[in-house]
Design a protein around this motif. Sequence first.
Motif, short mmCIF file in Angstrom:
data_model
loop_
_atom_site.label_atom_id
_atom_site.label_comp_id
_atom_site.label_asym_id
_atom_site.label_seq_id
_atom_site.Cartn_x
_atom_site.Cartn_y
_atom_site.Cartn_z
N GLN A 100 -30.63 52.35 44.29
CA GLN A 100 -31.30 53.23 44.87
C GLN A 100 -31.53 51.85 45.69
N PHE A 101 -31.65 51.87 46.84
CA PHE A 101 -31.40 50.86 47.95
C PHE A 101 -32.42 51.85 48.75
N SER A 102 -33.97 50.89 48.31
CA SER A 102 -35.29 51.33 49.58
C SER A 102 -36.32 50.28 49.25
N THR A 103 -37.34 50.03 50.26
CA THR A 103 -38.00 49.17 50.83
C THR A 103 -39.03 48.89 48.94
N ARG A 104 -39.51 50.25 49.27
CA ARG A 104 -39.94 50.22 47.39
C ARG A 104 -39.43 49.21 46.19
N SER A 105 -38.41 49.68 46.38
CA SER A 105 -37.33 48.80 45.15
C SER A 105 -36.81 47.06 45.04
N MET A 106 -37.27 46.94 46.98
CA MET A 106 -37.14 45.73 46.97
C MET A 106 -37.72 44.83 46.63
N ASP A 107 -39.04 45.61 47.13
CA ASP A 107 -40.75 45.08 47.27
C ASP A 107 -40.58 44.45 45.66
N LEU A 108 -40.51 45.47 44.38
CA LEU A 108 -40.30 44.99 43.01
C LEU A 108 -39.81 44.14 43.46
N ALA A 109 -38.62 44.12 43.38
CA ALA A 109 -37.26 43.70 43.30
C ALA A 109 -37.69 41.94 42.90
N LEU A 110 -37.52 41.52 44.99
CA LEU A 110 -38.64 40.32 45.05
C LEU A 110 -40.10 39.95 44.54
N GLN A 111 -40.59 40.84 44.18
CA GLN A 111 -41.98 40.37 43.02
C GLN A 111 -41.37 40.01 41.70
N MET A 112 -40.50 40.43 41.17
CA MET A 112 -39.59 40.02 39.99
C MET A 112 -39.03 39.04 39.80
N PHE A 113 -38.37 38.83 41.19
CA PHE A 113 -37.08 37.36 40.89
C PHE A 113 -38.18 36.44 41.52
N SER A 114 -39.12 36.43 41.97
CA SER A 114 -40.56 34.91 42.40
C SER A 114 -40.42 34.78 40.71
N LYS A 115 -41.32 35.69 40.27
CA LYS A 115 -41.88 35.65 38.89
C LYS A 115 -40.65 34.73 38.70
N ALA A 116 -39.42 35.32 38.26
CA ALA A 116 -38.50 34.25 37.26
C ALA A 116 -38.32 32.97 37.87
N ILE A 117 -38.33 33.02 38.90
CA ILE A 117 -38.12 31.60 39.84
C ILE A 117 -39.17 30.26 39.18
N GLU A 118 -40.72 31.01 38.85
CA GLU A 118 -42.37 30.39 38.22
C GLU A 118 -41.67 30.00 36.90
N ILE A 119 -41.36 31.26 36.32
CA ILE A 119 -40.99 30.68 34.42
C ILE A 119 -39.87 29.25 34.73
N ASP A 120 -38.90 30.12 35.68
CA ASP A 120 -37.59 28.78 35.33
C ASP A 120 -37.00 28.73 37.17
N ALA A 121 -37.43 27.35 37.46
CA ALA A 121 -36.41 27.36 39.15
C ALA A 121 -35.04 26.71 39.52
N SER A 122 -34.78 26.65 38.02
CA SER A 122 -33.24 26.41 37.90
C SER A 122 -32.16 27.73 37.94
N TYR A 123 -33.26 29.31 37.59
CA TYR A 123 -32.60 30.09 37.37
C TYR A 123 -31.60 30.74 38.69
N ALA A 124 -30.07 30.66 38.76
CA ALA A 124 -29.52 31.19 39.78
C ALA A 124 -29.42 32.22 40.62
N LEU A 125 -29.87 32.89 39.37
CA LEU A 125 -29.44 34.33 39.40
C LEU A 125 -30.81 34.90 40.04
N ALA A 126 -31.97 34.66 40.37
CA ALA A 126 -32.90 35.09 40.63
C ALA A 126 -32.73 35.03 41.85
N TYR A 127 -32.03 33.73 42.60
CA TYR A 127 -32.45 32.98 43.87
C TYR A 127 -31.37 33.81 44.68
N ALA A 128 -29.63 34.74 43.94
CA ALA A 128 -29.38 34.71 45.01
C ALA A 128 -30.40 36.39 45.23
N GLY A 129 -30.82 37.14 43.94
CA GLY A 129 -31.80 38.34 43.97
C GLY A 129 -32.78 38.20 44.93
#
Length: 274
Positions: free
Chosen positions: A1-30
Motif C-alpha cells: 500500500q503506497f501512502s504517506t503514512r506507510s512511507m513515514d513508518l518505513a523510513l523510521q524503520m530503515f533509519s533505525k536499521a542503519i543506526e544498528i548497522d551502518a553498512s546495511y545496503a538494503l536499508a539505504y535503498a529503502g
Amino acid sequence: QFSTRSMDLALQMFSKAIEIDASYALAYAGIADCNSFYFQHKSPDQQYLDKADWASRKAIELGPSLAEGHVSRGIVLGLSHQFDEAERAFRTASEFDPTLFVGWFHYARLCFAAGRLDKAARLFEQANRAEPEDYQSILLAAQVYHDLNCMSVSLNLRQQGVDIARHWVDLNPGDTRSLYFAANAYVFLGEKENSLKLLRRALILDPGDSMLLYNAGCIYALLDMKSEALTCLERSFNAGLTLLGWYENDSNLDTLREEPRFIALLEQLRQVKQ
C-alpha cells in the motif's frame, strides 16, 4: 500500500536499521525509495530527491550486486529525467535478480511515463510473472494493451486482474489502492455501479491521498464525469502529486484534454518540473 503514512513508518524503520548497522545496503535503498515517494506524491521539494539520490548511491556503494539498490537508483534517475541512465539501472537490477518484482514494475512505469507503450506492456507482464498475485502490474498491462488497440488481450487481463484485486480487497479491506484499481477495471468491464461503489469506498477511507485522488480523476474521466474528474485531479496536484508524464500519457484522461481546467493543470505541472 503506497501512502504517506506507510512511507513515514518505513523510513523510521530503515533509519533505525542503519543506526544498528551502518553498512546495511538494503536499508539505504529503502530510504531512497521513501524519499522518491515523497518527491512524487507529497511535495516536489528538491530536498527529497537529493536524499533519494544520496541514499541510492550509498546502497550501490555498499552492495554493488544488490538488485534493490539499482532499482532505487533507477527510480531516482527517472525522477531526474535521465531516462537512458535510469533504463541502464533497471537492466542492471534485472541481471542481478530477474525474479525481483519491483525491478520490472518500476522499469515498466518509467517506460509508460515516457510514452514507450510497447515496452511498458511487456515489462508490466514480466512484473506479473515475477509476482502473479499482484493486481497492479496485470491491470496496468491491460491498460497499455488497450492503448495499443489489442482489445482482446486487454479484456482478458482486466478480467484476471479485477479478480485478483477483489481478492486482495477481501483480505485487506482498508487497502485503497486495490479498491481503485478494481474500480478502474470495472469501467472497462461495463460495471459502472461496481466501479463507483469501490471508488467512493476508497475516497471515504483516505480522502486526502494524492495518488488515490489522481486515480479517482481517471475513473471519473472514463465515466465522462468531467467536473468530478477535474476536481479530483486538481486536489491531487494540491496534495503533492506531480507525475507529469502520467498526466500527459495516461489514456484514462483523454476525455479531459480539451478542457480548460485540465490544460491549466498541465501548465502548473510543467512549471513545477522546470
